[in-house]
Design a protein around this motif. Sequence first.
Motif, PDB file in Angstrom:
ATOM      1  N   ASN A 197       2.373   1.753  -3.476  1.00 34.34           N
ATOM      2  CA  ASN A 197       1.437   2.036  -4.575  1.00 34.34           C
ATOM      3  C   ASN A 197       0.416   3.117  -4.243  1.00 34.34           C
ATOM      4  OD1 ASN A 197       2.501   0.066  -6.298  1.00 34.34           O
ATOM      5  ND2 ASN A 197       1.382  -1.526  -5.208  1.00 34.34           N
ATOM      6  N   ARG A 198       0.730   4.005  -3.332  1.00 30.22           N
ATOM      7  CA  ARG A 198      -0.241   5.043  -2.960  1.00 30.22           C
ATOM      8  C   ARG A 198      -0.596   5.962  -4.108  1.00 30.22           C
ATOM      9  NH1 ARG A 198       2.165   7.966   2.076  1.00 30.22           N
ATOM     10  NH2 ARG A 198       3.935   7.710   0.737  1.00 30.22           N
ATOM     11  N   ASN A 199       0.335   6.231  -4.994  1.00 29.08           N
ATOM     12  CA  ASN A 199       0.099   7.186  -6.072  1.00 29.08           C
ATOM     13  C   ASN A 199      -0.343   6.526  -7.380  1.00 29.08           C
ATOM     14  OD1 ASN A 199       0.883   9.244  -4.335  1.00 29.08           O
ATOM     15  ND2 ASN A 199       3.044   8.980  -4.866  1.00 29.08           N
ATOM     16  N   GLU A 200      -0.508   5.217  -7.374  1.00 26.52           N
ATOM     17  CA  GLU A 200      -0.944   4.508  -8.573  1.00 26.52           C
ATOM     18  C   GLU A 200      -2.436   4.721  -8.787  1.00 26.52           C
ATOM     19  OE1 GLU A 200       1.014   2.717 -10.703  1.00 26.52           O
ATOM     20  OE2 GLU A 200       2.726   3.375  -9.515  1.00 26.52           O
ATOM     21  N   THR A 201      -2.882   4.600 -10.026  1.00 26.85           N
ATOM     22  CA  THR A 201      -4.301   4.792 -10.323  1.00 26.85           C
ATOM     23  C   THR A 201      -5.121   3.548 -10.012  1.00 26.85           C
ATOM     24  OG1 THR A 201      -3.923   4.121 -12.612  1.00 26.85           O
ATOM     25  CG2 THR A 201      -3.831   6.480 -12.125  1.00 26.85           C
ATOM     26  N   TRP A 252       0.830  -1.203   0.000  1.00 29.76           N
ATOM     27  CA  TRP A 252       0.000   0.000   0.000  1.00 29.76           C
ATOM     28  C   TRP A 252       0.867   1.256   0.000  1.00 29.76           C
ATOM     29  CZ3 TRP A 252      -0.958   3.692   3.992  1.00 29.76           C
ATOM     30  CH2 TRP A 252      -1.986   4.588   3.670  1.00 29.76           C
ATOM     31  N   GLN A 297      -6.105   0.922  -7.652  1.00 35.33           N
ATOM     32  CA  GLN A 297      -6.063   0.604  -6.228  1.00 35.33           C
ATOM     33  C   GLN A 297      -7.046  -0.505  -5.870  1.00 35.33           C
ATOM     34  OE1 GLN A 297      -4.286   2.256  -3.596  1.00 35.33           O
ATOM     35  NE2 GLN A 297      -3.038   3.135  -5.217  1.00 35.33           N
TER      36      GLN A 297
END
Length: 152
Positions: free
Chosen positions: A36-40, A33, A42
């Motif tokens: 990958n917080r800034n990934e689209t 998490w 989720q």
Amino acid sequence: MNLLLSGIWVALTGSLFYTNFLFGFMLGFFVLWIMNRNETDQRYFYRVPKVISFIFYFLYQLIKSNIQVAFDVITPRYFFTPGIVKYPMNARTDFEINLLTTMISLTPGTLIIDISEDKKTIYIHVMYLTTPEAFVRETKTGLERRLLEILR
């Protein structure tokens, strides 16, 4: 990836217990998490808590219905009121229908009799039926809704 991280955690700690694996799973979930917080995309981070919630909900329903059937078996008086319910499904794909009918059949006291030709309704034999509307409402808002949230 999360299972791999939890396996690595178990290997590094050298303790092969389910509690250690669960801790490694939660730790891996947190690490993924953070990464990958800034990934689209989720979806994984929303599905895992829903899967865990579904497992606990299904186990609760399974235990509750097992106790109800066991109580009916060991007492001299029968409490069951059997009936057949026509259940309109929100599940559309074959996989969703198969998983839903399997989950319903796994619960003691219910049995899938048939699926309609258009795959929109299933016929369920219920051992403890108060009213068909209550059974349909409970299954739609409980089991089917939670299952479809995971699959879609």
